[in-house]
Design an enzyme around this catalytic site. Structure first.
Site, mmCIF file in Angstrom:
data_model
loop_
_atom_site.group_PDB
_atom_site.id
_atom_site.type_symbol
_atom_site.label_atom_id
_atom_site.label_comp_id
_atom_site.label_asym_id
_atom_site.label_seq_id
_atom_site.Cartn_x
_atom_site.Cartn_y
_atom_site.Cartn_z
ATOM 1 N N ALA A 43 0.842 -1.202 0.000
ATOM 2 C CA ALA A 43 0.000 0.000 0.000
ATOM 3 C C ALA A 43 0.873 1.246 0.000
ATOM 4 C CB ALA A 43 -0.925 -0.002 1.208
ATOM 5 N N THR A 44 2.050 1.136 0.598
ATOM 6 C CA THR A 44 2.977 2.281 0.578
ATOM 7 C C THR A 44 3.285 2.667 -0.866
ATOM 8 O OG1 THR A 44 3.940 1.625 2.694
ATOM 9 C CG2 THR A 44 5.289 3.039 1.291
ATOM 10 N N ASN A 99 -4.752 3.958 11.396
ATOM 11 C CA ASN A 99 -4.061 2.742 11.834
ATOM 12 C C ASN A 99 -3.653 2.802 13.305
ATOM 13 O OD1 ASN A 99 -2.427 4.769 10.424
ATOM 14 N ND2 ASN A 99 -0.691 3.590 11.170
ATOM 15 N N GLN A 141 -6.706 0.142 6.462
ATOM 16 C CA GLN A 141 -7.253 -0.423 7.709
ATOM 17 C C GLN A 141 -8.767 -0.612 7.630
ATOM 18 O OE1 GLN A 141 -5.495 -1.504 10.325
ATOM 19 N NE2 GLN A 141 -3.486 -0.728 9.744
ATOM 20 N N SER A 193 -4.015 -3.020 1.133
ATOM 21 C CA SER A 193 -2.870 -3.904 1.354
ATOM 22 C C SER A 193 -3.361 -5.287 1.770
ATOM 23 C CB SER A 193 -2.005 -3.299 2.462
ATOM 24 O OG SER A 193 -0.856 -4.078 2.668
ATOM 25 N N HIS A 218 -1.811 -7.726 3.535
ATOM 26 C CA HIS A 218 -1.456 -8.326 4.831
ATOM 27 C C HIS A 218 -2.281 -7.793 5.996
ATOM 28 C CE1 HIS A 218 1.376 -5.297 6.761
ATOM 29 N NE2 HIS A 218 1.376 -4.835 5.536
ATOM 30 N N CYS A 265 5.362 5.720 16.505
ATOM 31 C CA CYS A 265 4.623 5.815 15.256
ATOM 32 C C CYS A 265 4.440 4.408 14.684
ATOM 33 C CB CYS A 265 5.404 6.667 14.272
ATOM 34 S SG CYS A 265 4.569 6.856 12.723
HETATM 35 N N1 PLP Z 1 -1.694 3.009 5.368
HETATM 36 C C1 PLP Z 1 -2.118 2.536 6.553
HETATM 37 C C2 PLP Z 1 -3.297 3.171 7.206
HETATM 38 C C3 PLP Z 1 -1.462 1.465 7.152
HETATM 39 O O1 PLP Z 1 -1.882 1.005 8.326
HETATM 40 C C4 PLP Z 1 -0.341 0.900 6.490
HETATM 41 C C5 PLP Z 1 0.423 -0.190 7.129
HETATM 42 O O2 PLP Z 1 0.704 -0.138 8.318
HETATM 43 C C6 PLP Z 1 0.033 1.405 5.247
HETATM 44 C C7 PLP Z 1 -0.658 2.466 4.725
HETATM 45 C C8 PLP Z 1 1.165 0.805 4.475
HETATM 46 O O3 PLP Z 1 0.815 -0.486 4.037
HETATM 47 P P1 PLP Z 1 1.924 -1.530 3.501
HETATM 48 O O4 PLP Z 1 2.407 -2.265 4.712
HETATM 49 O O5 PLP Z 1 1.212 -2.420 2.544
HETATM 50 O O6 PLP Z 1 2.978 -0.730 2.843
#
Ligand code: PLP
Length: 372
Positions: free
Chosen positions: A69-70, A149, A177, A194, A196, A315
């Site tokens: 997701a990042t 999150n 989330q 995402s 996972h 964080c």
């Molecule tokens: N956005 C939120 C709200 C998240 O909780 C997370 C992961 O902790 C991410 C983005 C990033 O997801 P990924 O682990 O797939 O990069």
């Protein structure tokens, strides 16, 4: 080990692991090659894409798979800025967003984009009047997450998207989330998710894009994903994501009811003396971010090593920085240091959660006695 860190990651569903197995062990053909094995892998990826799109439930767009997701959030922000910066050069976001959004916005601001970061109220919610005031005809994109999150607080995504659209801006929603737990709100033009976080594998995310809102590519090469995101896809990860999304869709009510039961059980077992960080009502109830006057959460973690939970003050993006979210809702350093996050869900048993909560309170009371 009692696992209470569902916001960080979720246990892989057995159905997901089983579905991935053949794609790890036997079926190794490149899904983009014209061989029979390649076609088979490509077909499996397309089934997975449909499963993810169906679980997202939004019409008029499609999904591209990413590595996380990042990556999806980076792509959405940078690619939209790249495509539209001749027309508009402002992005609006919120102080409690994930680092994947905030750090990307900072990167863009260093390259000439104007970034406005809106504050939240003490309950973690965005004030829509503040958003309306901040919007103008230079705004390209409004980026707001659906469920936070760290504190689990939800934002009114459809209303935010409507305000953005009225001003000619697009809307990006980080639904990492929320996906699999809530229906994704109508309105956003771009949605990042995402695998996972929904009992799927790590290393795969996706960006849902409304037709016409596809960001400029960030990764160039073989032209996969309709030329928008190059790189050979992993059939195993895609299949795992698809099955996880299908399961989440099928089990939505059952998982929701279970989480409600856990939420009540946790609070009962914790007893009095804990304060919930962020809104109690506008919240995903599988996230219990709480604090207790005067305790040191780091010591709680050290005292209870067989319970996996998170510090509220660190964080949650894994960067090791202090929580910008607790700061944004007005907590001071001491309050943030006395905060913990308990995350639970599908595979959490009520009994183990209650036991963990009782032990947490006992350990906290011991700390209080030492300081008395
Ligand atoms: N956005 C939120 C709200 C998240 O909780 C997370 C992961 O902790 C991410 C983005 C990033 O997801 P990924 O682990 O797939 O990069």
């Amino acid at each position: 080990m009692i696992y209470l860190d569902y916001q960080a990651s979720t246990p892989v569903a057995p159905e997901v692991a089983r579905a991935m197995q053949p794609w790890i062990e036997d079926k190794f053909a490149n899904p983009h090659s014209p061989s029979r094995g390649g076609h088979e892998a490509d077909a499996a990826i397309e089934v997975a894409r449909k499963q993810v799109e169906s679980a997202i439930g939004l019409k008029g767009g499609s999904v591209a798979f990413t590595g996380s997701a990042t990556e999806a959030l980076n792509w959405a922000l940078k690619g939209t800025a790249e495509k539209g910066r001749d027309r508009r050069n402002r992005i609006i976001t919120v102080a409690t967003e994930h680092a994947a959004v905030l750090d990307t916005c900072e990167w863009l601001s260093e390259r000439g984009l104007e970034v406005t970061i809106l504050p939240v109220a003490a309950d973690g919610r965005l004030d829509l009047d503040k958003l309306a005031e901040a919007l103008d005809d230079r705004v390209l994109l409004v980026a707001v997450m659906m469920v936070n999150n760290e504190i689990g607080v939800t934002q009114p995504i459809s209303a935010i998207a409507q305000l953005a659209h009225e001003n000619g801006a697009a809307m990006l929603c980080d639904a990492v989330q929320a996906f699999g737990r809530f229906d994704i709100c109508e309105g956003p033009d771009l949605v990042a998710i995402s695998a996972h976080k929904i009992h799927g594998p790590k290393g795969i995310g996706a960006l849902w894009m409304r037709r016409g809102h596809e960001p400029a590519p960030l990764i160039h090469g073989g032209g996969q994903e309709r030329g928008l995101r190059s790189g050979t896809l992993s059939p195993a990860l895609c299949v795992g994501f698809g099955v996880a999304a299908k399961l989440a869709q099928e089990r939505c009510t059952r998982d929701h009811d279970h989480v409600q039961k856990l939420w009540r059980a946790a609070q009962e077992a914790l007893g009095s003396g804990w304060i919930i960080n962020g809104s109690v009502h506008h919240r995903y109830h599988g996230n219990l971010n709480i604090r207790r006057e005067g305790i040191d959460a780091t010591r709680l973690i050290a005292d209870l090593r067989d319970i996996a939970f998170s510090l509220g003050s660190a964080c949650a993006s894994g960067s090791g920085r202090p929580s910008h979210v607790l700061k944004a809702i007005g907590l001071d350093y001491r309050e943030a240091r006395s905060s913990i996050r308990l995350g639970f869900g599908r595979y959490t048993a009520e009994q183990e959660l209650a036991e963990a909560c009782q032990r947490l309170t006992r350990a906290a009371v011991e700390q209080e006695k030492l300081h008395a």
